[in-house]
Motif scaffolding. Structure first.
Motif, short mmCIF file in Angstrom:
data_model
loop_
_atom_site.label_atom_id
_atom_site.label_comp_id
_atom_site.label_asym_id
_atom_site.label_seq_id
_atom_site.Cartn_x
_atom_site.Cartn_y
_atom_site.Cartn_z
N MET B 311 -31.79 -46.13 -19.84
CA MET B 311 -32.62 -45.68 -18.54
C MET B 311 -34.06 -45.71 -19.04
O MET B 311 -34.47 -45.48 -20.19
N VAL B 312 -34.73 -46.17 -18.14
CA VAL B 312 -36.39 -46.42 -18.29
C VAL B 312 -36.81 -44.82 -17.92
O VAL B 312 -36.80 -44.46 -16.99
N LEU B 313 -37.15 -44.40 -18.98
CA LEU B 313 -37.71 -42.98 -18.95
C LEU B 313 -39.23 -42.95 -19.02
O LEU B 313 -39.97 -43.61 -19.75
N SER B 314 -39.80 -42.04 -17.73
CA SER B 314 -41.33 -42.10 -18.12
C SER B 314 -41.64 -40.79 -18.98
O SER B 314 -40.52 -40.22 -19.21
N ALA B 315 -42.54 -40.54 -19.11
CA ALA B 315 -43.10 -39.63 -20.10
C ALA B 315 -42.36 -38.23 -19.90
O ALA B 315 -41.93 -37.43 -20.71
N ASP B 316 -42.62 -37.82 -18.68
CA ASP B 316 -41.94 -36.58 -18.23
C ASP B 316 -40.29 -36.35 -18.43
O ASP B 316 -40.05 -35.52 -18.73
N ALA B 318 -38.65 -38.48 -20.23
CA ALA B 318 -38.10 -38.40 -21.87
C ALA B 318 -38.51 -36.88 -22.59
O ALA B 318 -37.92 -36.76 -23.46
N PHE B 319 -39.62 -36.51 -21.88
CA PHE B 319 -39.91 -35.14 -22.47
C PHE B 319 -38.88 -34.15 -22.43
O PHE B 319 -38.69 -33.22 -23.20
N ASN B 321 -35.47 -35.17 -21.69
CA ASN B 321 -34.23 -35.80 -21.97
C ASN B 321 -33.49 -34.98 -22.90
O ASN B 321 -33.72 -34.33 -23.79
N MET B 343 -45.64 -31.27 -29.23
CA MET B 343 -46.00 -32.48 -29.72
C MET B 343 -44.66 -33.19 -30.34
O MET B 343 -43.79 -32.72 -30.49
N THR B 344 -44.73 -34.69 -29.90
CA THR B 344 -43.51 -35.28 -30.71
C THR B 344 -43.38 -34.77 -32.25
O THR B 344 -44.22 -34.44 -32.99
#
Lengths: 433, 380
Positions: B311-316, B318-319, B321, B343-344
């Motif tokens: 899936m193409v995930l945007s930052a929000d 993936a955050f 996921n 933070m990552t």
């Protein structure tokens, strides 16, 4: 126990690794170790060759080698495999055959590192999980890479660079301002994860040398790549902003783009140009022969240039369109960031790269002399050397088994006849994919 | 459990992205990293994105990301007394990371010879656009020029559109990652042989190194041509609620994917093997089927068949996921400039010498007095 061999003078001379890596992420991670001087012996399979070698022994050798009788085998003439396995040796072992597995286990006491990038359950299925390896060599280091790591709901989901780029959040950021999310032109998440995995090997070696303790490393390609855009995640966490695509533009600086120049023999020509401050902007106006840009009230400072970037790019494009890209790079390049876009083989002609001797000409037994991306760093004392091109499939099987296990020729030949080790397609291969 | 680098001290003189990321990674695995900035702060403190509130040097989100886990000291290297203080710091250090124009430190009397005289065995890692040598070493450069010269901009493009750089400062980020590895190589050599050295990492070379497969393909005449539009055989295409990517590199992935998409007539191996010659027809049939499906449902369904997709995930997206959350990847921390954030987390997880996020990014000069006192280099 054989003497610890070295390959070149790199910082890892004396480190030994019998690795289970394949494709780009896996083999590039262990190539980095080999480029630093570690003796990396890659375990391969005649039954299932690395997908970067070939999907089938019946594949054609690239047309460019038609006049080279030595270029005989698809699995030895793939640019993908041959580009990322320099300085390694290749030992084939069929790990699904009890004899192949037993031979690998006999090699474990000699290895500092085991590195692998199978999908998560494969190592256990092969009876080579961490506990098994540790029972053979208590301080063994096992570095594992998988698309989503070795726990969690996606643990067993397959993934490769082309699907981790979207799953890491990278594809969403990559693309033209007015276009859809894109993947990079090669699978960028692979080398990112590979470089991290090589660092994991060195950190684990250091921990072992300090404490005597081995360990297992769990690398998720998805997470590794998310750390490369950690600023985007932190921005979202702190402000709720969701970053989109900017093409070649910059969040705040203008101009910052790639512009078409006069086409030349061979097709399109493009130049990348950026101005990061007033000095570089004024230099651009002067060197472009357009001093009126500098006094244009829309472009008086970076804020103005950014607000009027579309108009600015129209002016710059109208000027570059009739310019020779090489001449422009030469005219601008000392005063502001300016570089002609290189394609394919043109990258080896960049004077900076030539002078630093970055590219290495290596003679591969089947593909002959070609240029390779070389060692990507300089070390003043322990500068590594490239001592060999990518190995042929199983090229060093006999050498390594003799060197480490004192195998005699009769035993080796019987294993070769059964396809447990040896070179190239296994016996009885029927020529079909 | 001790971190792998817990006995090492690093002086981070570097600025902006590549060098600071290298030093951040050294800190993440346990090194005591002291970031030394000029009065007013290094230029990275103005890198976008910025938050709206707060004192000027504390507003950069990017800086906060790249400099967490470090302590912060202000020294004016143009002043003799502060150069002496820097050397006092170096006396207790193992690694110095820098990113100045080649020759700048040398000109201040702080080149490798001076550092080595102060601390035998010191490692000096330089991360710069072009490297320390070569005819272009003094030319201005940005990530944009590295993308142009390394081959990546050309290979990233759609035919008919301009060559395309990677997003943000990805070239610098990758070089920082590579410089971390190279510095670990130099540390390994020093551990074994007691000898330090200079490490020279070029952002252009780092990016060109990972163009290597395509570079050799060009010489083999086996390059895949770039598409002129997005298609599902080469990258993300629209789903019902976003974008979706398949990379069907094996016949059985193809068969299962076509079955899931409700296109059994395309599922045979011949369609897969002939996909180049039948490309337009396959795209015309498959893409509407993808466009009709929500991406997460399609992803889960394909995963059940062990077919590769994403899936193409945007930052929000993936955050939050579910897989990333289940693995507790994001790590909470109080950042004075940003507040309580996540933070990552670790780029890889080590069972015996783990990554850790121990402290927030330093405010400008936050630890100057404490560090100088601790290292016996207090201001007179």
């Amino acid at each position: 126990v054989p003497e610890r061999p070295t390959s070149g003078n790199g910082p890892l001379a004396g480190v030994r690794a019998f690795v289970l890596t394949h494709a780009w992420m896996g083999t590039f991670s262990t190539e980095l170790l080999a480029l630093m001087g570690a003796d990396v012996i890659q375990i391969e399979s005649r039954q299932r060759p690395d997908s970067w070698r070939t999907h089938t022994y019946a594949a054609r050798v690239p047309e460019v080698f038609r006049d080279r009788p030595e270029a005989k085998h698809a699995e030895n003439t793939n640019a993908l495999y041959n580009s990322v396995n320099l300085n390694k040796r290749s030992l084939t072992l069929n790990l699904q055959d009890a004899r192949g597995l037993a031979l690998y286990k006999r090699l474990i006491p000699f290895t500092d590192l085991v590195v692998e990038n199978f999908t998560s359950r494969v190592l256990g299925n092969l009876d080579l999980d961490y506990n098994t390896l540790r029972s053979i060599k208590p301080d063994v280091i096992l570095v594992r890479m998988a698309a989503y790591g070795h726990s969690g709901p996606y643990e067993h989901y397959p993934g490769i660079g082309g699907t981790i780029e979207p799953m890491s959040g990278m594809s969403y950021l990559h693309g033209y301002e007015d276009g859809p999310p894109m993947n990079s032109g090669q699978m960028y998440p692979d080398p990112v994860a590979a470089t991290y995995a090589a660092s994991a090997c060195l950190l684990a070696l250091r921990h072992r040398d300090r404490t005597g303790e081995g360990q297992v490393v769990d690398l998720s390609m998805q997470e590794a790549n998310m750390t490369m855009i950690g600023d985007v995640y932190l921005d979202y966490a702190a402000t709720g902003r969701v970053r989109g695509r900017l093409g070649n533009r910059h969040l705040t600086l203008a101009p910052h783009n790639i512009y078409a120049c006069r086409p030349a023999t061979g097709g399109e020509r493009w130049i990348a140009i950026a101005a990061r401050d007033e000095v570089e902007w004024q230099a651009l106006c002067r060197l472009a022969g357009h001093p009126e840009w500098e006094s244009d009230e829309r472009f008086l400072d970076n804020g103005g240039r950014k607000r009027n970037e579309a108009a600015l790019d129209v002016l710059i494009s109208a000027w570059t369109r009739d310019q020779d890209a090489d001449e422009l790079e030469e005219r601008l390049g000392r005063s502001l960031p300016a570089a002609r876009v290189r394609t394919g083989v043109e990258i080896r002609d960049v004077p900076q790269q030539v002078e630093r001797g970055f590219f290495a000409r290596l003679t591969h037994p089947e593909t002959g002399p070609l240029d390779y991306a070389g060692v990507p760093f300089r070390m003043s004392v322990s500068q590594p050397e490239i001592v060999r091109p990518a190995p042929l499939l199983g090229e060093h099987s006999w050498e390594v088994l003799r060197e480490y296990l004192d195998m005699d020729e009769a035993e080796y030949e019987s294993l070769v006849a059964d396809g447990v080790t040896g070179m190239g397609a296994p016996p009885g291969w029927d020529g079909k994919p | 459990m001790a971190a792998a680098l817990s006995d090492l001290r690093v002086i981070d003189l570097s600025q902006e992205v590549a060098g600071p990321f290298c030093a951040r990674l050294l800190a993440d695995f346990g090194a005591d990293v002291i970031k030394v900035e000029p009065p007013g702060g290094e230029p990275g403190r103005r890198l976008p994105p910025l938050v709206d509130d707060g004192p000027e040097p504390e507003r950069s989100v990017y800086f906060t990301y790249l400099n967490s886990n470090k302590r912060g000291v202000v020294l004016d290297l143009e002043a003799a007394a502060d150069r002496e203080r820097l050397l006092a710091l170096v006396r207790d250090a193992d690694v110095v990371v820098e990113s100045f124009a080649p020759g700048y430190l040398e000109g201040l009397g702080l080149g490798f010879a001076a550092l080595e005289a102060t601390k035998p065995g010191i490692i000096l890692t330089s991360v710069t656009p072009w490297g320390q040598t070569g005819p272009w070493r003094d030319r201005p450069a940005t990530d944009l020029t590295a993308y142009a010269l390394s081959g990546w901009a050309e290979t990233n493009r759609f035919v008919g559109r301009p060559p395309l750089k990677g997003s943000g400062y990805q070239a610098s980020m990758y070089a920082g990652n590579a410089a971390f590895l190279t510095t670990l190589g130099a540390i390994h050599y020093r551990d074994r042989h007691g000898v330090g050295q200079q490490v020279d990492v070029s952002i252009l070379e780092s990016l060109t190194e990972i163009f290597g497969p395509r570079f050799l393909q060009a010489q083999h005449g086996s390059e895949t041509p770039r598409p002129s539009r997005p298609d599902f055989l080469s990258g993300p295409v629209p789903s019902a609620d976003g974008y979706f990517s398949m990379t069907l590199s094996r016949a059985w992935f193809w068969r299962d994917a076509m079955t899931v998409l409700g296109l059994p007539e395309l599922a045979d191996a011949d369609s897969f093997l002939n996909r180049q010659s039948k490309r337009d027809e396959l795209i015309a049939r498959a893409e509407p089927a993808i466009a009709a499906r929500p991406k997460e449902a399609l992803f889960e369904e394909l995963a059940a068949f062990r077919a590769v997709s994403g899936m193409v995930l945007s930052a929000d997206e993936a955050f939050s996921n579910r897989h990333v959350r289940e693995r507790d990847f994001f790590v909470p921390i109080d950042q004075p400039a940003l507040g309580r954030v996540e933070m990552t987390g670790p780029p890889f997880r080590m069972s015996a010498s783990p990554w850790a996020l121990r402290r927030p990014s330093p405010r400008l000069g936050e630890h100057t007095e404490a560090v100088l006192a601790e290292l016996g280099a207090a201001r007179a």
